[in-house]
Write a protein that holds these residues in place. Structure first.
Motif, PDB file in Angstrom:
ATOM      1  N   GLU A 558       0.852  -1.184   0.000  1.00  0.00           N
ATOM      2  CA  GLU A 558       0.000   0.000   0.000  1.00  0.00           C
ATOM      3  C   GLU A 558       0.895   1.244   0.000  1.00  0.00           C
ATOM      4  OE1 GLU A 558      -2.703  -0.216   3.302  1.00  0.00           O
ATOM      5  OE2 GLU A 558      -4.296  -0.969   1.994  1.00  0.00           O
ATOM      6  N   ASN A 559       0.355   2.307  -0.462  1.00  0.00           N
ATOM      7  CA  ASN A 559       1.141   3.536  -0.553  1.00  0.00           C
ATOM      8  C   ASN A 559       1.198   4.194   0.818  1.00  0.00           C
ATOM      9  OD1 ASN A 559       2.684   5.474  -1.830  1.00  0.00           O
ATOM     10  ND2 ASN A 559       0.924   6.748  -2.367  1.00  0.00           N
ATOM     11  N   TYR A 606       3.826   0.672  -8.574  1.00  0.00           N
ATOM     12  CA  TYR A 606       3.321   2.014  -8.845  1.00  0.00           C
ATOM     13  C   TYR A 606       3.551   2.946  -7.670  1.00  0.00           C
ATOM     14  CZ  TYR A 606       0.955   1.609 -13.347  1.00  0.00           C
ATOM     15  OH  TYR A 606       0.674   1.502 -14.670  1.00  0.00           O
ATOM     16  N   ASN A 607       3.414   2.406  -6.468  1.00  0.00           N
ATOM     17  CA  ASN A 607       3.565   3.250  -5.287  1.00  0.00           C
ATOM     18  C   ASN A 607       4.984   3.799  -5.143  1.00  0.00           C
ATOM     19  OD1 ASN A 607       0.897   2.769  -4.574  1.00  0.00           O
ATOM     20  ND2 ASN A 607       1.432   0.905  -3.437  1.00  0.00           N
ATOM     21  N   ARG A 656       6.401  13.366  -6.413  1.00  0.00           N
ATOM     22  CA  ARG A 656       5.120  12.688  -6.167  1.00  0.00           C
ATOM     23  C   ARG A 656       5.221  11.248  -6.658  1.00  0.00           C
ATOM     24  NH1 ARG A 656       0.263  15.454  -9.025  1.00  0.00           N
ATOM     25  NH2 ARG A 656       0.751  17.047  -7.455  1.00  0.00           N
ATOM     26  N   HIS A 658       3.079   7.447  -7.535  1.00  0.00           N
ATOM     27  CA  HIS A 658       1.875   7.097  -8.298  1.00  0.00           C
ATOM     28  C   HIS A 658       0.836   6.373  -7.444  1.00  0.00           C
ATOM     29  CE1 HIS A 658       4.342   8.186 -11.729  1.00  0.00           C
ATOM     30  NE2 HIS A 658       3.292   8.032 -12.535  1.00  0.00           N
ATOM     31  N   GLY A 659       0.960   6.417  -6.133  1.00  0.00           N
ATOM     32  CA  GLY A 659       0.013   5.725  -5.269  1.00  0.00           C
ATOM     33  C   GLY A 659      -1.343   6.410  -5.236  1.00  0.00           C
ATOM     34  N   GLU A 660      -2.304   5.697  -4.640  1.00  0.00           N
ATOM     35  CA  GLU A 660      -3.662   6.231  -4.465  1.00  0.00           C
ATOM     36  C   GLU A 660      -3.999   6.194  -2.984  1.00  0.00           C
ATOM     37  OE1 GLU A 660      -5.679   7.639  -6.459  1.00  0.00           O
ATOM     38  OE2 GLU A 660      -4.599   7.329  -8.345  1.00  0.00           O
ATOM     39  N   PRO A 661      -4.049   7.354  -2.269  1.00  0.00           N
ATOM     40  CA  PRO A 661      -3.709   8.676  -2.824  1.00  0.00           C
ATOM     41  C   PRO A 661      -2.205   8.851  -2.929  1.00  0.00           C
ATOM     42  CG  PRO A 661      -4.248   8.862  -0.523  1.00  0.00           C
ATOM     43  CD  PRO A 661      -4.472   7.426  -0.877  1.00  0.00           C
ATOM     44  N   ALA A 662      -1.791   9.799  -3.768  1.00  0.00           N
ATOM     45  CA  ALA A 662      -0.371  10.046  -3.972  1.00  0.00           C
ATOM     46  C   ALA A 662       0.223  10.746  -2.760  1.00  0.00           C
ATOM     47  CB  ALA A 662      -0.148  10.873  -5.235  1.00  0.00           C
TER      48      ALA A 662
END
Length: 807
Positions: A558-559, A606-607, A656, A658-662
């Motif tokens: 997880e981000n 991505y994170n 920044r 690319h996580g959600e949320p960044a």
């Protein structure tokens, strides 16, 4: 005592009988004793334990017991000395009636191991029954004109004993008019008749009283008496006479009611009314006989009335009187002997005694399940019975003695296949047509713990998002046990081991009854990527059986980590916001690299993929001559510098992921425009100077071209790796993960979080230098994380050693 026939005191005959007895016992497999009827309680019968070859000390431990047909307790065994003795009154006549042979059949059962013996105790007859006449007196009517030598039938006595004890002889008290004539017929019964010795004179004596005595052949002799009252009648010279004095008839016992037995015919030499004859069944005939037959007084036809039963009574004697119709009638006499023939009208009777039920499924072959006895009231072939079992059952019948069988196990049992059998025993006699009977016994198969719990799969794949709540349910294991009751009750437990220096039970736990697996603490993808959990399932049998299953728990990222900024030459990350100063000569042209913002992200995929952008609030606004590389973090000039550009400019770079949320971090770079030849720019207080000469710029330009090709090559290889990982994950999910139950992460989210994508041709995949421990099996070297970033463009040869970004 053992039974043998005593034939005088001759030693050779006695020795012969003893030898025959020994041979009989060896061949028949049973013991035979003899005891007189009416023996007192406690009368010695035989040393049964010794004769069976059993030790006295093992009678009680082996549960020695004696059972007789019907459950009667006529005989008992003293377990202290092994002697069979009389326990209650033995009445041979009550047990066997008029049967010539009378025996009590005993079954001796000894367990551990089970043995079945058959013992036959003959009940010998004693002379305990005196001869009995059916009535205390008999009345006869005799015409005075009857000639000497005339015969008049008299009813004899009966004796319930057998053999010599029932052999009767008769005596008539001494008198001058009558004598007694006794003859035996072919059926072995006595026919008694009074013989007139001299003419009677009614005027002299109207009635004669005689005493008839019956004496049996027992020792001592027993007697019975009856009073004979002879009334002397007047007139009538000729009495009716039958064709023959005795008629022998044979009838089947199932002869229907109303069937003609015989038509009698008597003749009278007189004339007129004295010649007319009526037929009657004599008063001498017992009521039991009169209830079965009836005679037509005019025709003399005897017909059946009532049901005849060979097993109840097989011989009937009917005395018939033919009486003329004279005022002083004369009577002729004959006897009709009706002998019944047996028919197969009785079905066999089965008795099943269960011994060991239920039967354990691991019972050995030959185990005795039940004892079966069969009988048939018919005689001859109609009473000969054979037994059989319905097919397709794992049992068989063993004959232990005539009409006695043991139901034994014939093949292996498996409760999981068949939990019980309805065993049907069929008995068939040898009659024509044969008769059948059946009896059933339910044999339940008891379970033994012969099946271990089984999981549907040997291994499951489970996906769990990191930072889960403590106590989160992540999966449920389930094992099935084919056994029953306690043997099928499954308990689950964790197979303990060390994971990176810590016990596995500090990470997860398993509920013993439900098999639910819980995460005891938040999991961290940066600490553990894969956790290998082994769960054991054991049943409650004795001894218990078990099996194991493996859970591959993938911790999904997880981000939860913001980018960290690195300073050139620093020992590690500085944090989410840093400030640095750089000197740029005013002579720098377009594309001049001022500095490079370096950052890492502890997340994965991505994170951890970072991009850089210059904040709009940076000094200079639209006149700002600087830009930052989207994926490289390099700050360079966009045009040649001029005098209108401010001498000091503040650039704010936003990093920044690319996580959600960044998550973001910021770097502030203070750029000072100076004339050429002054100090080289620095990234931080601890930064190393870089060359800004034209030659260095030319080298940087060449490095940019080389790195572009390197980025393209690395991205292609990474794309192939990602495609391989996606295909592998799809195969794993379709085989096992689809059935996994997880409460902390859903399937699509897990798949998306696990995917690794290179989404830009500018970016590239690189191995981080920060090693993280991958805990799956506890073995093997740590695995490096992957992160997307752009290669650095150094100012010159001196900066090439710092181009790699580390996590």
């Amino acid at each position: 005592m053992l039974y043998f026939h005593r034939a005088g005191s001759e030693a050779p005959r006695l020795l012969l009988w003893l030898l025959l007895l020994a041979a009989w016992r060896a061949g028949s497999g049973q013991l035979r004793y003899s005891v007189p009827e009416e023996a007192k309680h406690g009368t010695f019968v035989g040393r049964i334990a010794q004769d069976l070859g059993l030790q006295l000390a093992e009678l009680v431990p082996r549960l020695f017991r004696v059972a007789s047909r019907g459950g009667a307790d006529l005989l008992e065994v003293n377990l202290q000395n092994g002697i069979l003795f009389v326990n209650s009154r033995l009445d041979r006549e009550e047990l066997c009636g008029r049967s010539a042979e009378c025996s009590v059949h005993l079954e001796v059962l000894v367990e551990r191991p089970l043995q079945v013996f058959h013992v036959e105790v003959e009940v010998r007859d004693i002379n305990d029954n005196a001869p009995v006449f059916s009535r205390p007196e008999q009345r006869l009517f005799i015409l005075e004109s009857r000639l000497p030598g005339s015969l008049f039938p008299v009813e004899g006595a009966s004796d319930l004993d057998i053999g010599a004890n029932a052999e009767l002889r008769y005596k008539l008290n001494s008198n001058e008019y009558f004598d007694l004539d006794v003859k035996s017929n072919e059926e072995g019964t006595n026919m008694l008749k009074l013989v007139l010795k001299k003419p009677l004179d009614r005027e002299e004596t109207q009635e004669h009283r005689l005493l008839l005595t019956a004496v049996d052949g027992g020792r001592p002799e027993l007697t019975g008496t009856v009073q004979l009252l002879v009334s002397v009648l007047d007139a009538n010279d000729n009495a009716p006479e039958f064709d023959k004095p005795v008629y022998n008839i044979r009838l089947l016992e199932n002869t229907p009611n109303g069937t003609l037995v015989i038509k009698l015919n008597a003749s009278d030499a007189d004339e007129g009314i004295n010649k007319e004859i009526d037929y009657f069944i004599s008063n001498l005939v017992l009521e039991e006989v009169k209830s079965k037959f009836v005679i037509n007084s005019e025709s003399g036809e005897i017909r059946v009335r009532g049901d005849l039963d060979y097993e109840e009574y097989n011989l009937y004697e009917i005395n018939v009187d033919a009486v003329d119709r004279s005022t002083f009638p004369l009577t002729g006499h004959c006897k009709v002997i009706v002998k019944l023939l047996d028919v197969n009208d009785n079905t066999p009777e089965l008795t099943i005694t269960s011994l060991f039920l239920p039967v354990k499924e691991d019972a050995p072959q030959g185990t005795v399940i039940a004892l079966i006895s069969v009988s048939d009231r018919d005689s001859g072939p109609n009473g000969q019975v054979t037994c059989s079992l319905e097919p397709h059952v794992p049992f068989k019948l063993l004959s232990t003695y005539k009409n006695h069988y043991s139901l034994v196990l014939d093949s292996a049992l498996d409760r999981e296949s068949v939990s019980g059998y309805d065993v049907v025993v069929r008995a068939r006699d040898a009659g024509s047509p044969p008769r059948w009977a059946s009896a059933s016994v339910r044999v339940e198969v008891a379970d033994v713990n012969d099946n271990a719990p089984q999981f549907a799969q040997a291994e499951y794949t489970v996906f769990v998002k990191e930072n889960n709540a403590p106590g989160c349910h992540i999966f449920t294991v389930s094992a099935q046990d084919a056994d029953a009751q306690e043997n099928a009750r499954v308990w689950y437990s964790l197979v303990e081991r060390r994971v990176g220096g810590r016990a596995l039970s500090s990470y997860v736990s398993v509920h013993g009854e439900s098999g639910r697996v819980y995460a005891l603490q938040p999991l961290d993808h940066e600490e553990l990527e894969v956790l290998r959990v082994e769960v054991s399932a054991r049943d409650a049998g004795a001894p218990s059986l078990g099996s194991n299953v493996t859970l591959q728990v993938f911790v999904l990222d997880e981000n939860d980590n913001a980018p960290w900024l690195l300073a050139r030459g620093a020992g590690g990350p500085l944090g989410a916001a840093v400030a640095a100063s750089e000197l740029v000569p005013r002579s720098a042209g377009a594309g001049h690299v001022v500095t490079k913002v370096r950052a890492v992200d502890l997340d994965a995929g991505y994170n951890a993929w970072l991009w850089f952008e210059l904040q709009a609030a940076s000094a200079g606004g639209a006149r700002c001559p600087f830009r930052v590389g989207l994926y490289t973090g390099e700050i360079s000039t966009t045009r040649a510098l001029d005098e209108l550009d401010a001498a000091r400019q503040q650039l704010v770079v936003l990093v920044r992921d690319h996580g959600e949320p960044a998550l973001t971090a910021t770097a502030t770079v203070l750029v000072s425009l100076v004339d050429g030849g002054q100090a080289a720019p620095s990234w931080s207080r601890a930064s190393v100077a870089a060359s800004s000469s034209a030659g260095a710029l030319g080298g940087a330009s060449s490095l940019v071209d080389v790195n572009v090709y390197l980025v393209v090559a690395i991205c292609a290889v990474s794309s192939l790796l990602v495609l391989t990982l996606v295909v592998w994950a799809a195969v794993r999910c379709s085989s096992g993960a689809a059935s996994a139950e997880g409460a902390c992460v859903s399937g699509p989210a897990a798949a998306a979080a696990a995917a690794l994508v290179c989404s830009s041709a500018v970016g590239s995949w690189s191995c981080s230098q920060r090693r993280r421990q991958r805990v799956c099996s506890g073995e093997g070297p740590p695995k490096a994380d992957l992160m997307a970033f752009s290669p650095s463009l150094p100012h010159g040869p001196a900066s090439s050693e710092n181009d790699n970004v580390s996590f």
